[in-house]
Design a protein around this motif. Sequence first.
Motif, mmCIF file in Angstrom:
data_model
loop_
_atom_site.group_PDB
_atom_site.id
_atom_site.type_symbol
_atom_site.label_atom_id
_atom_site.label_comp_id
_atom_site.label_asym_id
_atom_site.label_seq_id
_atom_site.Cartn_x
_atom_site.Cartn_y
_atom_site.Cartn_z
ATOM 1 N N ASP A 134 0.798 -1.232 0.000
ATOM 2 C CA ASP A 134 0.000 0.000 0.000
ATOM 3 C C ASP A 134 0.827 1.277 0.000
ATOM 4 O OD1 ASP A 134 1.043 -0.162 2.527
ATOM 5 O OD2 ASP A 134 -0.858 0.060 3.590
ATOM 6 N N SER A 135 2.112 1.204 -0.308
ATOM 7 C CA SER A 135 2.922 2.422 -0.257
ATOM 8 C C SER A 135 2.587 3.384 -1.387
ATOM 9 C CB SER A 135 4.416 2.082 -0.312
ATOM 10 O OG SER A 135 4.821 1.776 -1.621
ATOM 11 N N MET A 136 1.929 2.894 -2.450
ATOM 12 C CA MET A 136 1.548 3.783 -3.548
ATOM 13 C C MET A 136 0.080 4.197 -3.467
ATOM 14 S SD MET A 136 4.109 4.628 -5.355
ATOM 15 C CE MET A 136 3.308 5.283 -6.824
ATOM 16 N N ALA A 137 -0.571 3.875 -2.354
ATOM 17 C CA ALA A 137 -1.959 4.299 -2.145
ATOM 18 C C ALA A 137 -2.000 5.815 -1.914
ATOM 19 C CB ALA A 137 -2.544 3.569 -0.950
ATOM 20 N N PRO A 138 -3.034 6.497 -2.366
ATOM 21 C CA PRO A 138 -4.257 5.936 -2.951
ATOM 22 C C PRO A 138 -4.203 5.723 -4.461
ATOM 23 C CG PRO A 138 -4.518 8.285 -2.689
ATOM 24 C CD PRO A 138 -3.149 7.957 -2.144
ATOM 25 N N THR A 139 -3.079 6.037 -5.080
ATOM 26 C CA THR A 139 -3.000 5.881 -6.537
ATOM 27 C C THR A 139 -3.101 4.414 -6.927
ATOM 28 O OG1 THR A 139 -1.572 7.827 -6.634
ATOM 29 C CG2 THR A 139 -1.667 6.444 -8.592
ATOM 30 N N LEU A 140 -2.263 3.593 -6.315
ATOM 31 C CA LEU A 140 -2.263 2.156 -6.568
ATOM 32 C C LEU A 140 -2.595 1.432 -5.272
ATOM 33 C CD1 LEU A 140 1.013 1.772 -8.681
ATOM 34 C CD2 LEU A 140 -1.317 2.128 -9.516
ATOM 35 N N SER A 141 -3.515 0.503 -5.349
ATOM 36 C CA SER A 141 -3.909 -0.274 -4.175
ATOM 37 C C SER A 141 -3.404 -1.708 -4.288
ATOM 38 C CB SER A 141 -5.439 -0.269 -4.028
ATOM 39 O OG SER A 141 -5.936 1.041 -3.900
ATOM 40 N N ASP A 142 -3.350 -2.366 -3.162
ATOM 41 C CA ASP A 142 -2.920 -3.759 -3.126
ATOM 42 C C ASP A 142 -3.836 -4.602 -4.012
ATOM 43 O OD1 ASP A 142 -1.395 -5.978 -2.174
ATOM 44 O OD2 ASP A 142 -2.996 -6.462 -0.767
ATOM 45 N N GLY A 143 -3.258 -5.343 -4.940
ATOM 46 C CA GLY A 143 -4.039 -6.181 -5.845
ATOM 47 C C GLY A 143 -4.370 -5.554 -7.173
ATOM 48 N N ASP A 144 -4.081 -4.247 -7.327
ATOM 49 C CA ASP A 144 -4.383 -3.583 -8.604
ATOM 50 C C ASP A 144 -3.566 -4.181 -9.747
ATOM 51 O OD1 ASP A 144 -6.129 -1.918 -7.387
ATOM 52 O OD2 ASP A 144 -4.949 -0.092 -7.620
ATOM 53 N N MET A 145 -4.151 -4.145 -10.939
ATOM 54 C CA MET A 145 -3.423 -4.517 -12.143
ATOM 55 C C MET A 145 -2.855 -3.257 -12.784
ATOM 56 S SD MET A 145 -5.429 -7.517 -14.178
ATOM 57 C CE MET A 145 -5.447 -9.186 -13.551
ATOM 58 N N ILE A 146 -1.637 -3.373 -13.307
ATOM 59 C CA ILE A 146 -1.018 -2.231 -13.974
ATOM 60 C C ILE A 146 -0.532 -2.643 -15.352
ATOM 61 C CG2 ILE A 146 -0.350 -1.060 -11.845
ATOM 62 C CD1 ILE A 146 2.453 -2.185 -12.174
ATOM 63 N N LEU A 147 -0.599 -1.684 -16.280
ATOM 64 C CA LEU A 147 -0.113 -1.889 -17.638
ATOM 65 C C LEU A 147 1.228 -1.172 -17.777
ATOM 66 C CD1 LEU A 147 -0.775 -2.944 -20.568
ATOM 67 C CD2 LEU A 147 -1.662 -0.649 -21.013
ATOM 68 N N ILE A 148 2.253 -1.900 -18.202
ATOM 69 C CA ILE A 148 3.616 -1.378 -18.259
ATOM 70 C C ILE A 148 4.087 -1.306 -19.706
ATOM 71 C CG2 ILE A 148 5.987 -1.734 -17.468
ATOM 72 C CD1 ILE A 148 4.749 -3.595 -15.290
ATOM 73 N N ASP A 149 4.688 -0.175 -20.070
ATOM 74 C CA ASP A 149 5.316 -0.023 -21.376
ATOM 75 C C ASP A 149 6.805 -0.326 -21.202
ATOM 76 O OD1 ASP A 149 6.352 0.666 -23.808
ATOM 77 O OD2 ASP A 149 5.519 2.689 -23.864
ATOM 78 N N THR A 150 7.227 -1.505 -21.666
ATOM 79 C CA THR A 150 8.615 -1.926 -21.462
ATOM 80 C C THR A 150 9.598 -1.211 -22.370
ATOM 81 O OG1 THR A 150 8.376 -3.780 -23.017
ATOM 82 C CG2 THR A 150 7.854 -4.219 -20.706
ATOM 83 N N SER A 151 9.101 -0.382 -23.292
ATOM 84 C CA SER A 151 10.006 0.369 -24.164
ATOM 85 C C SER A 151 10.504 1.650 -23.482
ATOM 86 C CB SER A 151 9.320 0.723 -25.482
ATOM 87 O OG SER A 151 8.320 1.711 -25.297
ATOM 88 N N LYS A 152 9.823 2.052 -22.418
ATOM 89 C CA LYS A 152 10.190 3.292 -21.719
ATOM 90 C C LYS A 152 10.966 2.932 -20.453
ATOM 91 C CE LYS A 152 6.470 6.262 -23.449
ATOM 92 N NZ LYS A 152 6.006 5.390 -24.515
ATOM 93 N N THR A 153 12.282 2.975 -20.553
ATOM 94 C CA THR A 153 13.137 2.579 -19.426
ATOM 95 C C THR A 153 14.096 3.671 -18.979
ATOM 96 O OG1 THR A 153 14.752 1.607 -20.960
ATOM 97 C CG2 THR A 153 13.036 0.140 -20.088
#
Length: 228
Positions: A134-153
Amino acid sequence: MAFADVVLARLAELGLNVNQAEARAGLPQGYIRGVIREDEKRAIPNIDKATKIADALGLELYFGPPRDHQPVNIVPPKDDDFAKIPLHEATLSAGNGYVNGDDIVVGTLAFRRDWLKKLGVSASRARVARVHGDSMAPTLSDGDMILIDTSKTDVLARSKSSRRKAPPIYAFVEDGVARVKRIELVDADFFAVMSDNPEFKTEFKRLATISSMRIIGKVLWWGHTSTE
């Protein structure tokens, strides 16, 4: 249409006579015949009997508020409209550290190609994972799904003029732990790894340590998961 007429029509549809229908459903002989007689002895079934007859004939007996029977126009999507994005087994820690399983693909999620294009991500470079903690709450919650762009590193490419906006969120691996945090360049010597939850302190790291981190990619989208 009378109940008897519905029963007769269903018997004809099934190709059964009354005796066959009663025997197949395990009903007493005459149980159905009594409601379809053509003389004055035709019985009007109560709710319990009507329900048993309907069940025996594969019919639904409904009693309740009026239901909407308007036809629904469903247009099936075309396969070309959607891209199947790999869903990884490993979760990304939003806390101080979480040991993940192997980076195994356990399934796929379908996203519209035109929507991915608006996000600026190629379907071939997109990945989906879950958040833990929960350290990214309230933006990201435990169990949330995220979409990652692996080209942006390139996590340090952000210009100073863009600092008025919240720093971008990245997924990365550090010391064998997969994490998800905001990353921002501080000055010529340090960068910051930040949480949205104020209970978690910002980590300041020397630029030289960036080479020891494997940047998975930039987080472009997330979907909250309800635990209620």
